[in-house]
Write a protein that holds these residues in place. Structure first.
Motif, short mmCIF file in Angstrom:
data_model
loop_
_atom_site.label_atom_id
_atom_site.label_comp_id
_atom_site.label_asym_id
_atom_site.label_seq_id
_atom_site.Cartn_x
_atom_site.Cartn_y
_atom_site.Cartn_z
N VAL A 237 50.96 -2.37 48.23
CA VAL A 237 50.37 -1.58 49.32
C VAL A 237 50.38 -0.10 48.95
O VAL A 237 49.36 0.60 49.09
N THR A 238 51.53 0.39 48.46
CA THR A 238 51.65 1.81 48.11
C THR A 238 50.71 2.19 46.97
O THR A 238 50.00 3.20 47.03
N ALA A 239 50.68 1.35 45.92
CA ALA A 239 49.86 1.66 44.74
C ALA A 239 48.38 1.69 45.09
O ALA A 239 47.64 2.56 44.61
N TRP A 240 47.94 0.74 45.92
CA TRP A 240 46.52 0.72 46.26
C TRP A 240 46.13 1.88 47.17
O TRP A 240 45.01 2.40 47.09
N CYS A 241 47.04 2.31 48.02
CA CYS A 241 46.77 3.50 48.84
C CYS A 241 46.67 4.74 47.95
O CYS A 241 45.79 5.59 48.15
N ILE A 242 47.59 4.84 46.97
CA ILE A 242 47.53 5.97 46.03
C ILE A 242 46.24 5.92 45.22
O ILE A 242 45.57 6.94 45.01
N LEU A 243 45.87 4.71 44.77
CA LEU A 243 44.64 4.56 43.99
C LEU A 243 43.43 4.97 44.81
O LEU A 243 42.52 5.64 44.29
N ALA A 244 43.41 4.56 46.08
CA ALA A 244 42.29 4.95 46.95
C ALA A 244 42.20 6.47 47.06
O ALA A 244 41.11 7.06 47.03
N LEU A 245 43.37 7.12 47.17
CA LEU A 245 43.41 8.58 47.22
C LEU A 245 42.91 9.19 45.92
O LEU A 245 42.12 10.15 45.92
N VAL A 246 43.33 8.63 44.79
CA VAL A 246 42.91 9.13 43.48
C VAL A 246 41.39 8.99 43.32
O VAL A 246 40.71 9.92 42.87
N ILE A 247 40.85 7.83 43.70
CA ILE A 247 39.40 7.61 43.60
C ILE A 247 38.65 8.59 44.48
O ILE A 247 37.61 9.13 44.10
N ALA A 248 39.19 8.85 45.69
CA ALA A 248 38.55 9.81 46.58
C ALA A 248 38.48 11.19 45.94
O ALA A 248 37.45 11.87 46.00
N VAL A 249 39.56 11.61 45.30
CA VAL A 249 39.60 12.92 44.63
C VAL A 249 38.61 12.96 43.47
O VAL A 249 37.87 13.93 43.30
N VAL A 250 38.58 11.87 42.67
CA VAL A 250 37.70 11.83 41.50
C VAL A 250 36.24 11.83 41.90
O VAL A 250 35.41 12.57 41.35
N LYS A 251 35.89 10.99 42.88
CA LYS A 251 34.49 10.85 43.27
C LYS A 251 33.98 12.06 44.04
O LYS A 251 32.81 12.42 43.94
N ALA A 252 34.85 12.67 44.84
CA ALA A 252 34.40 13.75 45.72
C ALA A 252 33.96 14.98 44.93
O ALA A 252 32.95 15.59 45.25
N GLY A 253 34.72 15.34 43.91
CA GLY A 253 34.33 16.48 43.09
C GLY A 253 34.82 17.81 43.61
O GLY A 253 35.03 18.74 42.85
N SER A 254 35.00 17.92 44.94
CA SER A 254 35.51 19.17 45.51
C SER A 254 36.58 18.84 46.53
O SER A 254 36.68 17.72 47.04
N ALA A 255 37.40 19.83 46.87
CA ALA A 255 38.51 19.62 47.79
C ALA A 255 38.02 19.21 49.18
O ALA A 255 38.58 18.31 49.83
N TRP A 256 36.92 19.85 49.66
CA TRP A 256 36.42 19.53 50.99
C TRP A 256 35.86 18.12 51.04
O TRP A 256 36.09 17.39 52.01
N SER A 257 35.13 17.73 50.02
CA SER A 257 34.58 16.37 49.99
C SER A 257 35.71 15.34 49.94
O SER A 257 35.65 14.29 50.60
N ALA A 258 36.74 15.64 49.15
CA ALA A 258 37.88 14.74 49.08
C ALA A 258 38.57 14.62 50.44
O ALA A 258 38.99 13.53 50.85
N LEU A 259 38.66 15.75 51.17
CA LEU A 259 39.28 15.74 52.49
C LEU A 259 38.49 14.85 53.45
O LEU A 259 39.07 14.06 54.20
N TYR A 260 37.15 14.98 53.43
CA TYR A 260 36.31 14.13 54.29
C TYR A 260 36.51 12.65 53.94
O TYR A 260 36.61 11.81 54.83
N THR A 261 36.55 12.36 52.66
CA THR A 261 36.73 10.96 52.22
C THR A 261 38.08 10.43 52.70
O THR A 261 38.17 9.29 53.18
N ILE A 262 39.12 11.24 52.58
CA ILE A 262 40.46 10.82 53.00
C ILE A 262 40.50 10.60 54.51
O ILE A 262 41.07 9.61 55.00
#
Length: 473
Positions: A237-262
């Protein structure tokens, strides 16, 4: 007399039909088609061409190629799975090895003509898409297999061991990324994206493989088995939540986009857990806790919708499939029945396709000098020390015996299939290069292969220690 009349009627009817058909075919042969003859010839073999030409055309059709690929993959996977079972390794490890052998590392390297015939580049898109469907079903099964009730009563020890076994490897993974970034990171990839993926790659525990090892060794009812399953569940559970966060950061490209994704991801998880989960539980009770066809259809609709939403949000379809499995009714008998309905297709037919897709990306020949193999060995050592050592130390700190602590460390060091899923996500996102992908695939296979022998060694060590104490005067 009636018998002969019936026979005569039958013969005359057949003869008349043959005569009429022959006449129509003869007259039809004189007709001229109004369609473009050239376009017909280009789209399919012309009439009258040799049978060998027709055969060559037919076997290169997309469906024929895909069926041939599935046949070869299932044959190789079954054979390697059988061999690995004989040497007391999980079947899934044999299937993973079959994927490597069918890829560029063996078949493509030593028999390039055969590889080009069975796995032509233009066909790999279809194979990859089909394997992704298999992965979605697999992650749904992983979510179903998680019994969160196990965490009750063992929350403190399990969470502490699990999180320690993630934090330490993740930290060492980020440190490893610092020393390998310039040499291995693809052009244009930011260090934070590369480092986060290396960190999560070293932190994963393969819950499905670990569960099967525990089951095969009859450890399910022991303190070690229950603790290992509980830790692996919390780890997953923890690893997949972290992975989802990592993917959000990678795909978003910017801090604001990552925040919206999160934020969207948090809203999605809350809706799934607080709204949909109770609704599914009530619906299950209303149908008297039976696995009916309409209920299975609802489960499949939720699975597909959840996978689609998470992919649209930007945290990958596999996370949605995992969460969909988790929010199903908690009745483990129901979950077992649903798994049995999906498992034969997902694990036996579609999942082996994923192993070959991974094998086609894995090129061991890229590690063509001692320096690269040295890095591979260093990464493997770091992965083992971080995961095995952190899990064993945390278990010992929480009051487990040395025997159980070391065995737990060996079990948590199992990365297996889940690691390959993470690596493929990173590779497809362009965050890790083919060289580091290959190194991490070797690490995943090695750490999973050593689980069984490590458990045997630890058990023998403490058994002989007890015997030595028993005979001491």
């Amino acid at each position: 007399m009636q018998r002969y009349r019936n026979l005569l009627f039958y013969v005359l009817t057949v003869a008349a039909a043959i005569a009429i058909i022959w006449w129509i075919l003869t007259m039809g042969g004189r007709l001229q088609t109004q369609k473009n003859i050239k376009s017909i010839i280009e789209s399919k073999p012309a009439l009258g061409v040799p049978f060998t030409a027709v055969l060559r055309h037919n076997i290169r059709e997309p469906l024929a190629i895909l069926l041939l690929q599935i046949f070869v993959i299932l044959l190789a996977g079954s054979f390697m799975g059988f061999l690995f079972k004989k040497i007391k390794q999980p079947r899934v490890i044999g299937e993973m090895a079959a994927g490597i052998l069918l890829g560029a590392s063996f078949l493509g390297y030593y028999f390039p003509e055969v590889s080009a015939f069975v796995f032509p580049p233009q066909s790999l898109g279809n194979l990859n898409l089909l394997s992704q469907i298999g992965l979605v079903l697999f992650m749904f099964i992983v979510g179903l297999e998680l019994d969160l009730s196990l965490l009750k009563g063992k929350t403190n020890a399990a969470v502490m061991i699990s999180h320690t076994s993630i934090i330490v490897p993740f930290t060492l993974g980020v440190a490893t990324a610092y020393f390998t970034y310039q040499q291995f990171a693809p052009a244009g990839v930011q260090f934070i994206s590369y480092a986060l993926f290396i960190g999560i790659s070293l932190s994963i525990t393969a819950f499905p493989v670990l569960a099967r090892i525990i089951q095969e060794r009859n450890l399910s009812k022991t303190n070690l088995g229950v603790l290992a399953i509980t830790c692996a569940a919390a780890d997953d559970v923890t690893a997949w939540c972290i992975l989802a966060l990592v993917i959000a950061v990678v795909k978003a490209g910017s801090a604001w986009s990552a925040l919206y994704t999160i934020l969207l991801s948090v809203a999605y998880i809350l809706v799934m857990i607080k709204v949909l989960r109770p609704l599914m539980a009530n619906y299950y009770k209303r149908i008297n806790s039976r696995l009916t066809a309409p209920f299975v259809a609802v489960c499949m609709i939720i699975l597909v919708a959840s996978a689609y939403l998470t992919d649209a949000i930007g945290i990958h379809a596999l996370f949605g499939a995992f969460v969909a499995g988790m929010i199903m009714p908690a009745d483990m008998e129901f979950r077992t029945q649903l798994i049995e309905k999906i498992e034969s297709v997902a694990l036996l037919l579609l999942l082996p396709l994923f192993f070959v897709s991974t094998g086609l990306k894995t090129q061991i020949a890229l590690l063509n000098n001692p320096a690269l193999w040295s890095i591979c060995i260093i990464v493997l050592i770091i992965a083992v020390i971080a995961k095995f050592g952190a899990s064993a130390a945390a278990a010992r700190f929480t009051g487990q015996s040395w025997s159980e602590s070391l065995q737990l460390g060996a079990l948590m060091n199992t990365r297996g299939l889940t690691e390959l899923v993470v690596l493929n996500i990173g590779y497809d996102l362009g965050v890790i290069s083919q060289e580091i992908f290959t190194i991490l695939v070797i690490m995943a296979l090695s750490t999973t292969l050593m689980t069984g022998p490590a458990l045997n060694r630890i058990q023998r060590l403490f058994r002989s220690s007890k015997e030595a104490k028993a005979v001491t005067p």
